[in-house]
Motif scaffolding. Structure first.
Motif, PDB file in Angstrom:
ATOM      1  N   UNK A  92       0.859  -1.180   0.000  1.00 21.52           N
ATOM      2  CA  UNK A  92       0.000   0.000   0.000  1.00 21.52           C
ATOM      3  C   UNK A  92       0.896   1.231   0.000  1.00 21.52           C
ATOM      4  N   UNK A  93       0.859   2.025  -1.077  1.00 22.12           N
ATOM      5  CA  UNK A  93       1.713   3.217  -1.145  1.00 22.12           C
ATOM      6  C   UNK A  93       1.342   4.237  -0.070  1.00 22.12           C
ATOM      7  N   UNK A  94       2.284   5.086   0.254  1.00 20.56           N
ATOM      8  CA  UNK A  94       2.095   6.122   1.281  1.00 20.56           C
ATOM      9  C   UNK A  94       0.842   6.964   1.013  1.00 20.56           C
ATOM     10  N   UNK A  95       0.660   7.347  -0.237  1.00 18.15           N
ATOM     11  CA  UNK A  95      -0.480   8.218  -0.553  1.00 18.15           C
ATOM     12  C   UNK A  95      -1.814   7.529  -0.255  1.00 18.15           C
ATOM     13  N   UNK A  96      -1.830   6.188  -0.341  1.00 21.28           N
ATOM     14  CA  UNK A  96      -3.078   5.449  -0.119  1.00 21.28           C
ATOM     15  C   UNK A  96      -3.425   5.326   1.356  1.00 21.28           C
ATOM     16  N   UNK A  97      -2.419   5.364   2.238  1.00 23.93           N
ATOM     17  CA  UNK A  97      -2.755   5.309   3.664  1.00 23.93           C
ATOM     18  C   UNK A  97      -2.726   6.693   4.313  1.00 23.93           C
ATOM     19  N   UNK A  98      -2.527   7.715   3.515  1.00 24.88           N
ATOM     20  CA  UNK A  98      -2.615   9.084   4.023  1.00 24.88           C
ATOM     21  C   UNK A  98      -1.399   9.542   4.794  1.00 24.88           C
ATOM     22  N   UNK A 117      -1.219   3.001  10.775  1.00 26.75           N
ATOM     23  CA  UNK A 117       0.000   3.523  10.145  1.00 26.75           C
ATOM     24  C   UNK A 117       0.092   5.033  10.353  1.00 26.75           C
ATOM     25  N   UNK A 118      -1.028   5.734  10.226  1.00 30.11           N
ATOM     26  CA  UNK A 118      -1.044   7.182  10.470  1.00 30.11           C
ATOM     27  C   UNK A 118      -0.685   7.486  11.920  1.00 30.11           C
ATOM     28  N   UNK A 119      -1.221   6.689  12.851  1.00 37.07           N
ATOM     29  CA  UNK A 119      -0.931   6.895  14.275  1.00 37.07           C
ATOM     30  C   UNK A 119       0.555   6.716  14.570  1.00 37.07           C
ATOM     31  N   UNK A 120       1.154   5.675  13.994  1.00 39.94           N
ATOM     32  CA  UNK A 120       2.576   5.423  14.210  1.00 39.94           C
ATOM     33  C   UNK A 120       3.393   6.579  13.641  1.00 39.94           C
ATOM     34  N   UNK A 121       3.053   7.023  12.431  1.00 39.49           N
ATOM     35  CA  UNK A 121       3.795   8.128  11.835  1.00 39.49           C
ATOM     36  C   UNK A 121       3.643   9.400  12.677  1.00 39.49           C
ATOM     37  N   UNK A 148      -8.079  -4.851   9.406  1.00 37.14           N
ATOM     38  CA  UNK A 148      -8.785  -4.462   8.182  1.00 37.14           C
ATOM     39  C   UNK A 148      -8.004  -3.315   7.550  1.00 37.14           C
ATOM     40  N   UNK A 149      -8.141  -3.123   6.241  1.00 37.51           N
ATOM     41  CA  UNK A 149      -7.435  -2.002   5.609  1.00 37.51           C
ATOM     42  C   UNK A 149      -7.753  -0.650   6.251  1.00 37.51           C
ATOM     43  N   UNK A 191      -1.645  -6.949   4.422  1.00 34.98           N
ATOM     44  CA  UNK A 191      -1.068  -5.969   3.507  1.00 34.98           C
ATOM     45  C   UNK A 191       0.192  -5.349   4.109  1.00 34.98           C
ATOM     46  N   UNK A 192       1.063  -4.911   3.225  1.00 36.44           N
ATOM     47  CA  UNK A 192       2.286  -4.204   3.610  1.00 36.44           C
ATOM     48  C   UNK A 192       2.045  -2.727   3.339  1.00 36.44           C
ATOM     49  N   UNK A 193       2.358  -1.887   4.311  1.00 42.04           N
ATOM     50  CA  UNK A 193       2.185  -0.440   4.184  1.00 42.04           C
ATOM     51  C   UNK A 193       3.570   0.185   4.034  1.00 42.04           C
ATOM     52  N   UNK A 194       3.743   0.936   2.961  1.00 42.00           N
ATOM     53  CA  UNK A 194       5.026   1.575   2.696  1.00 42.00           C
ATOM     54  C   UNK A 194       5.300   2.647   3.752  1.00 42.00           C
ATOM     55  N   UNK A 195       6.446   2.530   4.411  1.00 43.52           N
ATOM     56  CA  UNK A 195       6.896   3.561   5.333  1.00 43.52           C
ATOM     57  C   UNK A 195       7.896   4.432   4.594  1.00 43.52           C
TER      58      UNK A 195
END
Length: 193
Positions: free
Chosen positions: A32-38, A75-79, A67-68, A102-106
């Motif tokens: 999941x690209x960065x732009x997709x997880x905000x 992912x947003x919370x961690x960032x 869930x996605x 899913x893998x979320x791009x950091x």
């Protein structure tokens, strides 16, 4: 592997609205690209010299996401925590693994992370599992996602073909990646203490 193997997971992601295939990608699982997880914009400038010899596996020790929608939020919370509280230039990990499989791009394959201390950050990719794995194991789909990511790293030339996997506790004084996840990664053929 054929080009079709990369299209199947990406086609599923496209149907879910979670990304699209990129023509230059080798046969990799869904990322999941960065732009997709905000993700917020990165302020990082240090690059990694590839191929890398090490992968450090950790856990966030925080909330589970399965869930996605929940994983994007996590992912947003961690960032947010890494940037606002710890003062990092971005989320500290190169990739985050969700229990949704899913893998979320950091920071991705090319940017130096802040996940394992100064001596390891410059020579490794940091992969974290979102959740606390002291007393429970990640579901099989999360483990498969991590293994697929590692195979992708080799295929892209980002990881050395003879890379080594380290648990976070192998390189720093910490309980991460949690007792249960650490037991799992110790069975991986590339794990080295």
């Amino acid at each position: 592997m054929s080009r079709r193997c990369a299209l199947v997971p990406w086609a599923l992601l496209a149907l879910l609205g979670l990304g699209a295939a990129q023509e230059d990608e080798p046969c990799c699982g869904p990322i999941v690209p960065r732009r997709e997880w905000g993700a917020q914009a990165s302020e990082c400038v240090q690059s990694l010299n590839q191929p890398l010899r090490y992968v450090v596996v950790s856990h966030t020790a925080g909330s589970v996401c399965n869930t996605p929608v929940l994983c994007r939020q996590q992912a947003q919370n961690v960032q947010h925590y890494h940037k606002q509280t710890l003062g990092f230039c971005d989320v500290g990990y190169n990739f985050l693994i969700g229990e949704d499989g899913l893998v979320y791009e950091g920071r991705g394959w090319t940017s130096k992370g802040e996940h394992s201390g100064k001596s390891w950050n410059s020579k490794s990719i940091g992969i974290t599992f979102m959740g606390n794995y002291m007393e429970r194991t990640p579901p099989p789909r999360a483990i498969r996602a991590a293994k697929s990511l590692l195979a992708c790293g080799v295929a892209k030339g980002a990881l050395h073909p003879k890379y080594e996997v380290k648990g976070h506790r192998d390189v720093q004084q910490t309980l991460s990646p949690g007792d249960q996840l650490y037991e799992i990664i110790q069975t991986w053929p590339r794990h080295r203490v």
